[in-house]
Design an enzyme around this catalytic site. Structure first.
Site, short mmCIF file in Angstrom:
data_model
loop_
_atom_site.label_atom_id
_atom_site.label_comp_id
_atom_site.label_asym_id
_atom_site.label_seq_id
_atom_site.Cartn_x
_atom_site.Cartn_y
_atom_site.Cartn_z
N ASP A 1 0.75 -1.28 0.00
CA ASP A 1 -0.10 0.11 -0.07
C ASP A 1 0.83 1.33 0.02
OD1 ASP A 1 -2.12 1.66 0.07
OD2 ASP A 1 -2.02 1.51 2.40
N GLU B 1 -2.85 -1.74 -4.37
CA GLU B 1 -3.95 -1.29 -4.35
C GLU B 1 -4.04 -0.13 -5.59
OE1 GLU B 1 -5.95 -0.17 -0.45
OE2 GLU B 1 -6.20 1.53 -1.29
N ASP C 1 -1.68 1.33 7.45
CA ASP C 1 -0.94 0.98 6.15
C ASP C 1 -0.89 -0.76 5.59
OD1 ASP C 1 -0.99 3.72 5.24
OD2 ASP C 1 0.46 4.03 6.47
#
Lengths: 183, 183
Positions: free
Chosen positions: B7, B67, B139
């Site tokens: 991420d 992502e 995160d």
């Protein structure tokens, strides 16, 4: 004193290497690294990283200059540009080369004499100043122009060219001189 | 089959490694790589690149999942996010690991059951599904969630997990199942 100019872009990244030799600015190399058609953006970015490392390995610059990113209104375009730019910055820094940032306006002013010069004018003046045969591609010309601007503005201001300044937000004054040609 | 979830963020990049072992999803590692306070963005990006390579070296993932970037209206923020994201993508691809992209919505739906889950819900469910003690940082939880989503959606759809899909714009359907816990 060798300076590597880089103009990162989402499709192509221009680079240019110049040297200050006895007060003169001399051309060493330039080129354009295209992100190519490798399958997947991540592979293209890895390729850009590897190719930039090869340029650094080949020319051993003492410092690097990157044009400050111009971001328009599109966040999507800025993201894609940022990806290439981040890879370029990381590659240079991973070899211990400091990175300086200059605005497009400063660079154009230093090379062409006006901050809103067109790409073709930059190509023309870079070719003339560095006594190149033919005009370098636009991306490479921008990279060479950034390197020329950095060498000369630092020289005039008595700065240490290798000192890292990109972390700061200091606004550098546009230099107002003409580049001396190599003979 | 080991999956690395990433991420990337402008300040911190979360990562999470999971393994599919006999039909189960097992936690391997997770953490947050902070861009830190190194002088100059380029050094911070080089550090992120090096740290991600170390994660890949340590855990030898077969595939990675990132992502899909959410870009708001600020082109400046998108540029900064893009820089970190580009470095992460290049690092993974440089080790021959394929990268897959999943939308935040798909990931949340796979882990929490709803596409607009809050960060805390993701942290809670990731900790539960992977039987972690305590909740991973937000995160890292997002990175673990991406990896879980990828393992399970690929399993259900009979996909080859290591095949690169990020270059394509195919819209993957959100998986609608519950993750099996490792025992």
């Amino acid at each position: 004193m060798r300076i590597l100019g880089i103009d990162p872009g989402s499709n192509a990244t221009g680079y240019g290497v110049i040297e200050r030799r006895e007060g003169r600015v001399v051309h060493v190399a330039h080129g354009v690294l295209r992100l190519g058609r490798a399958d997947g953006m991540e592979r293209r970015l890895a390729q850009l990283h590897a190719e930039l490392l090869a340029v650094i390995e080949a020319h051993q610059p003492d410092a690097a200059v990157v044009e400050r990113a111009f971001v328009g209104t599109s966040a999507r375009s800025a993201l894609v540009l940022g990806q290439a730019r981040g890879v370029a910055l990381a590659a240079v820094a991973s070899r211990g080369v400091s990175v300086h940032e200059l605005s497009p306006r400063e660079i154009k002013k230093a090379v062409v004499g006006t901050g809103n010069a067109e790409k073709r004018q930059v190509q023309f003046m870079v070719a003339r100043l560095l006594e190149l045969e033919g005009r370098p591609a636009a991306d490479a010309a921008d990279a060479l122009a950034a390197a020329i601007c950095h060498v000369n503005s630092a020289k005039l201001r008595g700065l240490d060219l290798t000192r890292n300044t990109s972390g700061r937000r200091r606004r550098a004054r546009a230099p107002s001189f003409v580049v001396r040609r190599a003979r």
